[in-house]
Enzyme design. Structure first.
Site, PDB file in Angstrom:
ATOM      1  N   ARG A  50       0.853  -1.197   0.000  1.00 18.00           N
ATOM      2  CA  ARG A  50       0.000   0.000   0.000  1.00 18.00           C
ATOM      3  C   ARG A  50       0.881   1.237   0.000  1.00 18.00           C
ATOM      4  O   ARG A  50       1.331   1.725   1.033  1.00 18.00           O
ATOM      5  CB  ARG A  50      -0.915  -0.013   1.228  1.00 18.00           C
ATOM      6  CG  ARG A  50      -1.805   1.219   1.360  1.00 18.00           C
ATOM      7  CD  ARG A  50      -2.833   1.323   0.272  1.00 18.00           C
ATOM      8  NE  ARG A  50      -3.798   0.224   0.345  1.00 18.00           N
ATOM      9  CZ  ARG A  50      -4.647  -0.071  -0.663  1.00 18.00           C
ATOM     10  NH1 ARG A  50      -4.648   0.644  -1.787  1.00 18.00           N
ATOM     11  NH2 ARG A  50      -5.477  -1.083  -0.542  1.00 18.00           N
ATOM     12  N   HIS A 149       1.035   2.788 -10.627  1.00 20.81           N
ATOM     13  CA  HIS A 149       0.096   3.313  -9.620  1.00 20.81           C
ATOM     14  C   HIS A 149       0.831   4.158  -8.577  1.00 20.81           C
ATOM     15  O   HIS A 149       0.907   3.795  -7.388  1.00 20.81           O
ATOM     16  CB  HIS A 149      -0.600   2.118  -8.962  1.00 20.81           C
ATOM     17  CG  HIS A 149      -1.880   2.431  -8.261  1.00 20.81           C
ATOM     18  ND1 HIS A 149      -1.966   3.340  -7.236  1.00 20.81           N
ATOM     19  CD2 HIS A 149      -3.129   1.942  -8.454  1.00 20.81           C
ATOM     20  CE1 HIS A 149      -3.228   3.371  -6.816  1.00 20.81           C
ATOM     21  NE2 HIS A 149      -3.950   2.538  -7.539  1.00 20.81           N
ATOM     22  N   GLU A 255      -1.626   8.327 -11.462  1.00 19.94           N
ATOM     23  CA  GLU A 255      -1.245   7.035 -12.028  1.00 19.94           C
ATOM     24  C   GLU A 255      -1.230   7.115 -13.551  1.00 19.94           C
ATOM     25  O   GLU A 255      -2.254   7.385 -14.170  1.00 19.94           O
ATOM     26  CB  GLU A 255      -2.262   5.980 -11.567  1.00 19.94           C
ATOM     27  CG  GLU A 255      -2.541   6.022 -10.073  1.00 19.94           C
ATOM     28  CD  GLU A 255      -3.870   5.367  -9.674  1.00 19.94           C
ATOM     29  OE1 GLU A 255      -4.376   4.515 -10.426  1.00 19.94           O
ATOM     30  OE2 GLU A 255      -4.405   5.731  -8.612  1.00 19.94           O
TER      31      GLU A 255
END
Ligand SMILES: O=P(O)(O)OC[C@H]1O[C@H](O)[C@H](O)[C@@H](O)[C@@H]1O
Length: 280
Positions: A50, A149, A255
């Site tokens: 994450r 991302h 992203e």
């Protein structure tokens, strides 16, 4: 040294890349961290990391024709480093590779195509370039989407503006029915949940992340026409087990990808897309 990650430095810049997902988890220039990594991120390979720059392949989000988890398997597979890092006067570089045998078997079975990915990370004193090459090593065509991302670190997301998307057509994934509209603002801001896919943004358009408190970063894209801007805001933050309740204030995802249309690769064909992040 930790075999699970690769550290590169060049002058006063450094980058850290986990073999798990080939995920960049840190990019520092002059001691200033540009990249967000959640305090609750799993770094043991039990879940996609994450934060950092997770790699999305072979598809963005979830799609009706695939039972793979959201964003595919590249970010949850353990990649191999190719050669030792190479350094010249101007840059330091390292490359990673992934092929089906290193994809968790249960996931590989859900996308049974032969491929080879090569991910190159290049650091200069003021840039970080990440480039993904996708090769079809099968004897039939297949299709994919892909995206970098990137989570940028922020000190108060209310101060952030993402510039360079004015005039771009986008899909608003937060609004009911995911309507399409055209961006009218010079800067995209965050004052609530944001999840937008800007489509077909000219490669020549620089996207700049401003107001982060960590220095502006310009995103140069190559062969990545789509730009997703994401901030989960309060409720989605609370719903994510690997993300602190208040961390929505410390990040914005910008992203670069090729996600609006599938890319079809013939046997033996390759596709390359990448981004250069530059301190402004
Ligand atoms: O929670 P993840 O699977 O990492 O996805 C995180 C986010 O990725 C992208 O930005 C999507 O547009 C979002 O809809 C999604 O929530």
């Amino acid at each position: 040294s930790n075999p699970a990650k690769v550290l590169l430095s060049h002058g006063n810049a450094s980058v850290e890349i986990y073999l798990f997902g080939a995920t960049v988890t840190s990019w520092k220039v002059g001691g200033v961290e540009k990249i967000f990594l959640s305090k609750k991120a799993h770094l043991d390979g039990s879940k996609a990391i994450r934060g950092g720059i997770p790699l999305v392949f072979p598809h963005f989000g979830t799609i009706p024709t695939s039972t793979l988890p959201q964003h595919g398997f590249a970010r949850v597979s353990t990649w191999s480093r190719l050669d030792p890092p190479s350094e010249t006067e101007t840059a330091t570089s390292v490359a990673f590779t992934l092929s089906p045998r290193a994809v968790p078997a249960a996931l590989a079975a859900k996308w049974p195509h032969a491929f080879r990915l090569t991910y190159t990370v290049t650091l200069t004193t003021d840039t970080l370039t990440t480039t993904l090459k996708v090769e079809n090593t099968a004897d039939v065509a297949w299709e994919f989407t892909s995206l970098l991302h990137t989570y940028f670190a922020t000190r108060g997301v209310a101060h952030v503006g993402v510039k360079g998307l004015e005039g771009a057509s986008f899909v608003d994934k937060v609004a009911e029915g995911a309507p399409r509209a055209v961006e009218s603002r010079t800067a995209v801001i965050v004052a609530g949940e944001v999840d937008r896919v800007y489509e077909g943004v000219d490669d020549k358009a620089e996207v700049t992340v401003t107001g982060t408190g960590h220095g502006d970063v310009v995103v140069h894209r190559t062969n990545l026409p789509d730009v997703v801007v994401w901030n989960p805001w309060t409720d989605k933050a609370k719903a994510m087990a690997d993300f602190g309740d208040d961390e929505f204030d410390n990040m914005i995802c910008v992203e670069a990808g090729s996600v609006a249309k599938f890319i079809s690769l013939q046997p033996g064909e390759t596709w390359t897309g990448g981004q250069t992040l530059k301190t402004a």
